[in-house]
Design an enzyme around this catalytic site. Structure first.
Site, PDB file in Angstrom:
ATOM      1  CG  ASP A  40      -3.381   2.993  -1.888  1.00  0.00           C
ATOM      2  OD1 ASP A  40      -4.512   2.490  -1.775  1.00  0.00           O
ATOM      3  OD2 ASP A  40      -2.668   3.275  -0.913  1.00  0.00           O
ATOM      4  CG  HIS A  55      -8.983  12.307  -7.268  1.00  0.00           C
ATOM      5  ND1 HIS A  55      -8.918  11.126  -6.551  1.00  0.00           N
ATOM      6  CD2 HIS A  55      -9.906  13.076  -6.634  1.00  0.00           C
ATOM      7  CE1 HIS A  55      -9.764  11.170  -5.546  1.00  0.00           C
ATOM      8  NE2 HIS A  55     -10.379  12.341  -5.568  1.00  0.00           N
ATOM      9  CG  ASP A 114      -2.183  -0.684   1.110  1.00  0.00           C
ATOM     10  OD1 ASP A 114      -2.513  -1.067  -0.019  1.00  0.00           O
ATOM     11  OD2 ASP A 114      -2.864  -0.879   2.127  1.00  0.00           O
ATOM     12  CG  ASN A 157      -6.021  10.653  -4.520  1.00  0.00           C
ATOM     13  OD1 ASN A 157      -5.404  10.968  -5.539  1.00  0.00           O
ATOM     14  ND2 ASN A 157      -6.354   9.407  -4.248  1.00  0.00           N
ATOM     15  CG  ASP A 194      -5.222   9.283 -11.669  1.00  0.00           C
ATOM     16  OD1 ASP A 194      -5.504   8.544 -10.705  1.00  0.00           O
ATOM     17  OD2 ASP A 194      -6.085   9.779 -12.416  1.00  0.00           O
TER      18      ASP A 194
END
Length: 208
Positions: free
Chosen positions: A107, A80, A67, A75, A84
């Site tokens: 993630d 976002h 993770d 984010n 990305d």
């Protein structure tokens, strides 16, 4: 009725070959879409399962589930699009370094490689410098759980997930699965008994 000419047959054969090639290309595209993640280009869960069944993953390998730490804050703070960008950056790096890499969800990523190579993650934590702009670079780290590939995929993944819980709970970067800590994962029947709540983002702050 007019008999077909040689030129006519040749043209029909050429068209048939073109149609077959087009169908093969469409099938390959469809297969790629169903086995790969659209954002990162990595394998998805289905793609990982198919690779697992192949001959290129064996009992000498290990599976790591990781993770990205504090990814929600990335984010929320930077948007976002930045999130990305982080995922694509991490995905490219991992794909260049390890045998099999997949995006499981959000993630959460998975790596399959030799036990020694993944064992190095315990001694050398994963970290990336991700440029979000010309003037700003974000440091991204990950928590990792590792398990040997000595069982079916669903059980090995559950074991790696449990080791990930341990890494987060102990505020460490990576942990190997220990059966004594999770005896319910001795067999696949114990998977449903694993913790229902994930210990996500237990570290404070996002390093810059």
């Amino acid at each position: 009725m007019t008999a077909p000419t040689l030129d006519g047959l040749t043209a029909e054969l050429t068209q048939a070959h073109a149609e077959i090639a087009s169908l093969r290309k469409a099938n390959a595209k469809l297969y790629a879409e169903t086995t790969h993640d659209a954002l990162t280009g990595l394998l998805n869960r289905k793609g990982l399962a198919e690779r697992w069944q192949g001959r290129d993953i064996d009992q000498h390998d290990a599976l790591a589930v990781l993770d990205l730490d504090n990814f929600k804050q990335v984010n929320d703070t930077y948007g976002h699009a930045a999130g990305d960008r982080v995922l694509r950056h991490v995905a490219r790096d991992l794909d260049d370094r390890y045998h099999v890499v997949a995006r499981l969800s959000g993630d959460e990523l998975a790596i399959v490689d030799g036990r020694g190579r993944l064992g190095d993650l315990v001694r050398c934590p994963l970290a990336w410098q991700v440029p979000l702009s010309a003037a700003f670079t974000l440091t991204v780290t990950a928590s990792v759980g590792i398990a040997k590939c000595t069982a079916p995929l669903n059980l090995v993944q559950a074991r790696a997930d449990a080791a990930l819980y341990d890494a987060k709970a102990e505020r460490g970067s990576a942990c190997w699965f220990e059966l004594r800590r999770h005896p319910h994962l001795r067999t696949a029947e114990g998977i449903e008994a694993r913790p229902a709540r994930r210990l996500r983002d237990t570290r404070t702050g996002v390093a810059r």
